[in-house]
Enzyme design. Structure first.
Site, PDB file in Angstrom:
ATOM      1  N   GLY A   1      -1.472   7.076   2.324  1.00 39.00           N
ATOM      2  CA  GLY A   1      -2.916   7.157   2.107  1.00 39.00           C
ATOM      3  C   GLY A   1      -3.496   5.812   1.754  1.00 39.00           C
TER       4      GLY A   1
ATOM      5  CB  THR B   1      -0.681   1.087 -10.526  1.00 37.62           C
ATOM      6  OG1 THR B   1      -0.652   2.441 -10.091  1.00 37.62           O
ATOM      7  CG2 THR B   1      -2.104   0.668 -10.762  1.00 37.62           C
TER       8      THR B   1
ATOM      9  CG  ASP C   1       4.380   3.465   6.497  1.00 32.20           C
ATOM     10  OD1 ASP C   1       4.136   3.695   5.298  1.00 32.20           O
ATOM     11  OD2 ASP C   1       3.586   2.835   7.247  1.00 32.20           O
TER      12      ASP C   1
ATOM     13  CG  HIS D   1      -3.998  10.884 -11.661  1.00 29.60           C
ATOM     14  ND1 HIS D   1      -3.627  10.032 -12.672  1.00 29.60           N
ATOM     15  CD2 HIS D   1      -3.982  10.123 -10.530  1.00 29.60           C
ATOM     16  CE1 HIS D   1      -3.399   8.830 -12.182  1.00 29.60           C
ATOM     17  NE2 HIS D   1      -3.612   8.865 -10.889  1.00 29.60           N
TER      18      HIS D   1
HETATM   19  N1  LIG Z   1      -0.970   9.661  -8.508  1.00 31.16           N
HETATM   20  C1  LIG Z   1      -0.864   8.477  -9.063  1.00 31.16           C
HETATM   21  O1  LIG Z   1      -0.686   8.381 -10.280  1.00 31.16           O
HETATM   22  C2  LIG Z   1      -0.954   7.247  -8.183  1.00 31.16           C
HETATM   23  C3  LIG Z   1      -0.648   5.966  -8.665  1.00 31.16           C
HETATM   24  C4  LIG Z   1      -0.739   4.878  -7.800  1.00 31.16           C
HETATM   25  C5  LIG Z   1      -1.170   5.074  -6.486  1.00 31.16           C
HETATM   26  N2  LIG Z   1      -1.483   6.322  -6.072  1.00 31.16           N
HETATM   27  C6  LIG Z   1      -1.961   6.602  -4.710  1.00 31.16           C
HETATM   28  O2  LIG Z   1      -0.874   6.529  -3.799  1.00 31.16           O
HETATM   29  C7  LIG Z   1      -1.372   6.230  -2.492  1.00 31.16           C
HETATM   30  C8  LIG Z   1      -0.578   5.069  -1.924  1.00 31.16           C
HETATM   31  O3  LIG Z   1      -0.783   3.903  -2.698  1.00 31.16           O
HETATM   32  P1  LIG Z   1      -0.022   2.542  -2.334  1.00 31.16           P
HETATM   33  O4  LIG Z   1      -0.412   1.556  -3.352  1.00 31.16           O
HETATM   34  O5  LIG Z   1       1.389   2.814  -2.048  1.00 31.16           O
HETATM   35  O6  LIG Z   1      -0.763   2.182  -0.950  1.00 31.16           O
HETATM   36  P2  LIG Z   1      -0.194   1.283   0.242  1.00 31.16           P
HETATM   37  O7  LIG Z   1      -1.370   0.897   1.070  1.00 31.16           O
HETATM   38  O8  LIG Z   1       0.701   0.219  -0.293  1.00 31.16           O
HETATM   39  O9  LIG Z   1       0.724   2.296   1.064  1.00 31.16           O
HETATM   40  C9  LIG Z   1       0.231   3.382   1.770  1.00 31.16           C
HETATM   41  C10 LIG Z   1       1.166   3.579   2.946  1.00 31.16           C
HETATM   42  O10 LIG Z   1       0.807   4.778   3.601  1.00 31.16           O
HETATM   43  C11 LIG Z   1       1.030   4.554   4.995  1.00 31.16           C
HETATM   44  N3  LIG Z   1       0.298   5.561   5.765  1.00 31.16           N
HETATM   45  C12 LIG Z   1      -1.033   5.722   5.889  1.00 31.16           C
HETATM   46  N4  LIG Z   1      -1.288   6.782   6.667  1.00 31.16           N
HETATM   47  C13 LIG Z   1      -0.096   7.316   7.033  1.00 31.16           C
HETATM   48  C14 LIG Z   1       0.298   8.430   7.801  1.00 31.16           C
HETATM   49  N5  LIG Z   1      -0.607   9.210   8.400  1.00 31.16           N
HETATM   50  N6  LIG Z   1       1.624   8.672   7.948  1.00 31.16           N
HETATM   51  C15 LIG Z   1       2.531   7.874   7.372  1.00 31.16           C
HETATM   52  N7  LIG Z   1       2.216   6.798   6.596  1.00 31.16           N
HETATM   53  C16 LIG Z   1       0.925   6.529   6.455  1.00 31.16           C
HETATM   54  C17 LIG Z   1       0.563   3.131   5.230  1.00 31.16           C
HETATM   55  O11 LIG Z   1       1.074   2.574   6.443  1.00 31.16           O
HETATM   56  C18 LIG Z   1       1.121   2.449   3.974  1.00 31.16           C
HETATM   57  O12 LIG Z   1       2.434   1.937   4.187  1.00 31.16           O
HETATM   58  C19 LIG Z   1      -2.868   5.924  -2.684  1.00 31.16           C
HETATM   59  O13 LIG Z   1      -3.623   7.064  -2.365  1.00 31.16           O
HETATM   60  C20 LIG Z   1      -2.971   5.619  -4.173  1.00 31.16           C
HETATM   61  O14 LIG Z   1      -4.259   5.853  -4.679  1.00 31.16           O
HETATM   62  C21 LIG Z   1      -1.352   7.407  -6.875  1.00 31.16           C
END
Ligand SMILES: NC(=O)c1ccc[n+]([C@@H]2O[C@H](COP(=O)([O-])OP(=O)(O)OC[C@H]3O[C@@H](n4cnc5c(N)ncnc54)[C@H](O)[C@@H]3O)[C@@H](O)[C@H]2O)c1
Length: 312
Positions: free
Chosen positions: A83, A229, A39, A179
């Protein structure tokens, strides 16, 4: 001591989705020897590696540590959940430029590490980011997988179970396409215990519209209530990872590379596929009605437009 080496997974992004995925994966399979957590905030990855190690005496002996992109060199699977997440009121497509930029900073060093396994991506907008991950990495398409409509399909099954007063386990139903807001339920292909739903009962067009709308709104509703989520998508991610690690040859609705299926090319979109140790063993073209194929194409057009306008 372990006598045979099993598998190594690297998780990039230890946020709500990533950490829940790690927790789920450790409870889903005994076939992992190493789980590396990467991370941007290293302390968080270190804390989670320690916290998760506490469950291994009750699961299986996995080596857990906070690492770096170079640790992907000998990994079987790299899971990307890094992200920016949606805030209340935002759509998944609103995240595209920021998350595409983050994705590139991740894919480049992982490819440079010599990684030769399978990428799984769930960061949003997932179909776009999966398409980009394949293009940036230059990997064979079967070795890049997005979670696609796996979560949406679970949500559809839960809603149908409530509507039909049936166990969610007997309902086979898929959301397909993006999605996101252009996804659609393949209502004509729903089966109950293997029997077509259409031979058992009829859903009215109002029922169908309400159910589809509820799937589209589900993520936003959860984000409004609790900020993120993660349980559903984490479980989908661990199911895909396990299918690869254990060479399970199971069918899951994922974001898969379309190469002529539904008349669509050069983009990843939600459709079922066979998942095994190679990644995507086979993309399955679902037998859709003409109306449903049209919805799939509209989803693809929306994705192609977003892809053409990305700034990174
Ligand atoms: N596909 C799906 O069905 C679905 C469902 C829920 C969330 N998501 C997506 O998943 C992603 C993460 O969501 P989340 O709720 O866990 O967010 P979050 O903010 O809790 O976690 C994101 C993590 O990514 C890390 N990060 C950012 N840039 C980075 C990099 N360059 N290298 C390493 N780590 C890095 C951050 O430090 C953080 O810990 C989002 O894009 C969200 O939209 C997708």
């Amino acid at each position: 001591m372990l006598d045979t080496y099993r598998h190594k997974v690297v998780l990039i992004g230890d946020g709500a989705v990533g950490s829940t995925f790690a927790f789920s994966l450790l409870q889903s399979t005994n076939e992992i020897d190493e789980l590396v957590i990467v991370d941007r905030t290293k302390a968080k990855a270190e804390g989670d590696a320690l916290d998760l190690a506490d469950i291994t005496p009750l699961t299986s002996p996995v080596k857990l540590y906070a690492g770096d992109y170079a640790d992907a060199a000998d990994a079987d699977v790299v899971v990307i959940t890094a992200g920016i997440a949606r805030k209340p009121g935002e759509s998944r497509l609103d995240l595209v430029n920021k998350n595409a930029t983050i994705l590139k900073t991740i894919i480049d060093p992982i490819v440079a590490s010599g990684f030769a396994g399978v990428f799984i991506i769930s960061s949003n907008p997932v179909d776009i980011l999966t398409t980009l991950a394949q293009r940036i990495s230059g990997f064979p398409k079967e070795r890049v997988i997005g979670t696609g409509t796996s979560l949406d399909s679970l949500r559809l099954r839960v809603l149908l179970s409530k509507k039909l007063h049936l166990s969610v386990n007997v309902i086979d139903a898929l959301m397909l396409g993006e999605h996101g807001d252009t996804s659609f339920a393949a209502f004509n292909e729903i089966t109950i215990g293997g029997k077509p739903l259409t031979t058992l009962t009829a859903l009215s067009s109002t029922d169908k519209a309400e159910i589809e709308e509820a799937v589209h709104q589900a993520g936003g509703k959860i984000i409004t209530n609790k900020g993120a989520t993660f349980y559903g998508i984490a479980k989908c991610l661990s199911a895909v990872t396990r299918a690869i690690i254990e060479n399970r040859n199971i069918v899951l609705p994922i974001s898969a590379p379309l190469d002529g299926q539904y008349g669509i090319e050069n983009i990843y979109l939600g459709t079922p596929a066979i998942i095994n140790s190679q990644g995507i063993g086979q993309v399955i073209e679902y037998p859709l009605t003409a109306d449903e194929v049209e919805k799939m194409r509209q989803s693809a057009i929306t994705m192609q437009e977003v892809l053409a306008n990305i700034e990174m």
